[in-house]
Enzyme design. Sequence first.
Site, PDB file in Angstrom:
ATOM      1  N   ALA A 204      46.743  32.360  45.845  1.00 14.03           N
ATOM      2  CA  ALA A 204      47.026  31.713  44.556  1.00 14.03           C
ATOM      3  C   ALA A 204      45.975  30.677  44.179  1.00 14.03           C
ATOM      4  CB  ALA A 204      48.412  31.069  44.588  1.00 14.03           C
TER       5      ALA A 204
ATOM      6  N   TYR B 176      41.258  51.449  48.868  1.00 16.09           N
ATOM      7  CA  TYR B 176      42.074  50.532  48.072  1.00 16.09           C
ATOM      8  C   TYR B 176      43.343  51.233  47.580  1.00 16.09           C
ATOM      9  CZ  TYR B 176      43.509  47.450  44.252  1.00 16.09           C
ATOM     10  OH  TYR B 176      44.243  46.638  43.423  1.00 16.09           O
TER      11      TYR B 176
END
Length: 322
Positions: free
Chosen positions: A34, A206
């Site tokens: 974050a 990914y």
Amino acid sequence: MSAFVSLACRKFFAGGVCISNVQLPGKVVVITGANTGIGKETARELARRGKSFPFCVHRTVPLAFQTGGARVYIACRDVLKGESAASEIRADTKNSQVLVRKLDLSDTKSIRAFAEGFLAEEKQLHILINNAGVMMCPYSKTADGFETHLGVNHLGHFLLTHLLLERLKESTPARVVNLSSVVHHIGKIHFHDLQGEKRYSRGFAYCHSKLANMLFTRELAKRLQGTGVTTYAVHPGVVSSELVRHSFLLCLLWRIFSPFVKSAREGAQTSLHCALAEGLEPLSGKYFSDCKRAWVSPRARDNKTAERLWNVSCELLGIQWD
């Protein structure tokens, strides 16, 4: 006219918006990664959700008498960037309870150290948002020898959730939000080559890890039935963020098509929806995009694969999770 069309297109591609007005006084939130991008904007909004308003959130306690905002933990690898983000969020939201703690998802020792410190510090945890991730990295391995996409995007968050789960159960109702992606449709779990040692494509690696996020969410929801903890998988959209830094082509495309790419704030909306919206409990284990349920690939609905991946993940991490 062109400005109007541009504005209309921008609004369309911005996607769904979290409309929940749920406040979080006294709640505890952990968000991985974050310090930047979607995670930072998610932290900003959740930190803001603690102010007093003249109406009731709880049936018996007026919010005006509920003091203090949500305590938001920014769990990230780069503590300096984390402190910079936290300082900005504290100034913006007037919430001093935005805290930074070291967490390197590519190292299980760091994950365990974070969990140990957090559990000693906090007696409750209401929202865990597994937001951090890597994308299209050249072939590399984590400190524990896992292929980086698998190790960070899946195994790191798998272990973190395992270590924090009892605290979540003690704080019910609680939620776990896992950031996946629409590219899970392309992903496949190659149990014979999970570490990509036989064949590796950083783009597909990914996609495989995002499918793993979906399968983890599905199996976790099944195992959490009746506990008061629910979990959701999220596609944030095509977002302008540091996630594409390993791909020159994607960086270029993101710039060219910037009017059609979401901002980090817009990309955070579905994470916020799944963290805050009331009445989502029956949808535990489901996948959301633009703040509503989205279609899941057949591979992501495969219960046998989800259970096998769970068991293999426990073996790789050396944990027991019944």
